[in-house]
Design an enzyme around this catalytic site. Structure first.
Site, PDB file in Angstrom:
ATOM      1  N   GLN A  22      -8.551  10.703   8.339  1.00 33.45           N
ATOM      2  CA  GLN A  22      -7.291  11.438   8.299  1.00 33.45           C
ATOM      3  C   GLN A  22      -7.136  12.195   6.997  1.00 33.45           C
ATOM      4  OE1 GLN A  22      -3.264   9.795   9.641  1.00 33.45           O
ATOM      5  NE2 GLN A  22      -3.141   9.506   7.446  1.00 33.45           N
ATOM      6  N   LEU A  65      -4.529  -3.758   3.536  1.00 36.14           N
ATOM      7  CA  LEU A  65      -3.151  -3.832   4.001  1.00 36.14           C
ATOM      8  C   LEU A  65      -2.934  -2.821   5.122  1.00 36.14           C
ATOM      9  CD1 LEU A  65      -1.125  -4.168   0.682  1.00 36.14           C
ATOM     10  CD2 LEU A  65      -2.074  -5.958   2.134  1.00 36.14           C
ATOM     11  N   LYS A 106      -6.595   6.164   1.048  1.00 32.45           N
ATOM     12  CA  LYS A 106      -7.980   6.268   1.509  1.00 32.45           C
ATOM     13  C   LYS A 106      -8.277   5.350   2.689  1.00 32.45           C
ATOM     14  CE  LYS A 106     -10.247   7.731  -2.783  1.00 32.45           C
ATOM     15  NZ  LYS A 106     -11.334   7.393  -3.749  1.00 32.45           N
ATOM     16  N   LYS A 107      -7.386   4.433   2.997  1.00 33.81           N
ATOM     17  CA  LYS A 107      -7.663   3.556   4.135  1.00 33.81           C
ATOM     18  C   LYS A 107      -7.865   4.366   5.406  1.00 33.81           C
ATOM     19  CE  LYS A 107      -5.798  -0.156   6.956  1.00 33.81           C
ATOM     20  NZ  LYS A 107      -5.508   0.688   8.133  1.00 33.81           N
ATOM     21  N   GLN A 113       0.758  11.266  18.182  1.00 32.05           N
ATOM     22  CA  GLN A 113      -0.547  10.738  17.799  1.00 32.05           C
ATOM     23  C   GLN A 113      -0.896   9.429  18.495  1.00 32.05           C
ATOM     24  OE1 GLN A 113       0.930  10.618  13.673  1.00 32.05           O
ATOM     25  NE2 GLN A 113      -0.172   8.679  13.456  1.00 32.05           N
ATOM     26  N   GLY A 172       0.813  -1.211   0.000  1.00 28.06           N
ATOM     27  CA  GLY A 172       0.000   0.000   0.000  1.00 28.06           C
ATOM     28  C   GLY A 172       0.845   1.259   0.000  1.00 28.06           C
ATOM     29  N   HIS A 173       1.898   1.279   0.803  1.00 28.06           N
ATOM     30  CA  HIS A 173       2.796   2.432   0.804  1.00 28.06           C
ATOM     31  C   HIS A 173       3.477   2.600  -0.561  1.00 28.06           C
ATOM     32  CE1 HIS A 173       2.809   1.376   5.214  1.00 28.06           C
ATOM     33  NE2 HIS A 173       2.569   2.669   5.286  1.00 28.06           N
TER      34      HIS A 173
END
Length: 285
Positions: free
Chosen positions: A154, A185, A149-150, A57, A32-33
């Site tokens: 955020q 992922l 978009k996961k 965070q 994903g990254h």
């Protein structure tokens, strides 16, 4: 790929770039990254990734100390993917003095869902992202930053931050990457035992079912929505999960939908703990 650790080194390395494309990460990289990096490479004249596990965070009881750190493997993956520059600050590089100035996001967007269950989370996110943006884009007429978009909420919070501060940065969104069976992922998937990994698929399945049922009952929203959401959460709870929320919201502001909102305007979001691991996911409908 060049690796730098200080803001001064970063700015020197980017001196010749006019439109940097930036991918901020906390490391422990997966496909994903790398999809975010590939998007950045198509849009900027220098591709920058960062690796920084941001203490601000994490809540006191959360997994800051055990968050997976795989720096050497991450560097190898970025290098193979053709990243130009990696910014890997130490905590003292990014926060050389206590970060007493914090950026508080709009509570109408940031205090619901993730913000309700992780109070202060988006303050930590906005503070570090703004600082990273200043480090990467200082002196640049324009730039872009790529997010997945996961982490749907955020993404909206950061877009709002960029818009309200009139930052010359385009926020590019990339669809969630999933394993072949449909699980999103996530670096935290590595915490899952084999039986938990098999069970984890129930979260996206529950979101898909909730979205389908919500659209079928769209004429009855909002009266029917709470009932459908409660049923989805109860289903996961019966399977041993501890759900925080499974909910249908508007894509634009994550507020509950009203009658007339239909497919293309809504997103289903969920967060639930499976054993010791908290997973999040979402599905646009």
């Amino acid at each position: 790929m060049r690796i730098v650790h200080t803001i001064a080194e970063l700015r020197q390395a980017l001196a010749g770039a006019e439109r940097p494309a930036f991918v901020p990460t906390m490391g422990n990289l997966h496909a994903g990254h790398l999809a975010l990096l590939a998007s950045a490479q198509r849009q900027g004249d220098a591709t920058v990734a960062s690796i920084f596990v941001n203490r601000l965070q994490f809540l006191p009881h959360e997994d800051f100390d055990r968050y997976p750190r795989t720096f050497d493997a991450d560097c190898a993956a970025l290098r193979q993917a053709g990243c130009d520059l990696l910014f890997a600050p130490r905590e003292a590089d990014l926060y050389p003095e206590p970060q007493t100035f914090r950026l508080a996001p709009d509570p109408a967007l940031a205090d619901l869902l993730e913000g309700e269950f992780r109070p202060g989370f988006f303050t930590g996110v906005c503070t570090v992202v703004l600082k990273l943006f200043v480090a990467v884009f200082a002196g640049k007429a324009h730039g872009m930053a790529v997010f997945g978009k996961k982490d749907y909420q955020q993404l909206l919070v950061i877009r709002q931050m960029v818009r309200q501060f009139a930052l010359p940065i385009d926020i590019v969104a990339v669809d969630t990457c999933r394993d072949a069976d449909g699980l999103a992922l996530s670096s935290r998937n590595r915490y899952l035992a084999p039986a938990e990994r098999a069970e984890a698929l129930q979260l996206p399945l529950a979101l898909r079912a909730l979205g389908r049922d919500a659209l079928a009952a769209a004429h009855a929203l909002p009266a029917r929505r709470a009932e459908l959401e409660a049923a989805a959460m109860a289903m996961l709870a019966r399977r041993g999960w501890q759900p925080d929320y499974l909910t249908v919201r508007r894509r634009t502001d994550l507020q509950p939908p009203v009658s007339g909102d239909a497919s293309g305007a809504l997103v289903v979001l969920g967060a639930a703990r499976l054993g010791a691991t908290r997973l999040i996911d979402n599905l646009e409908i």
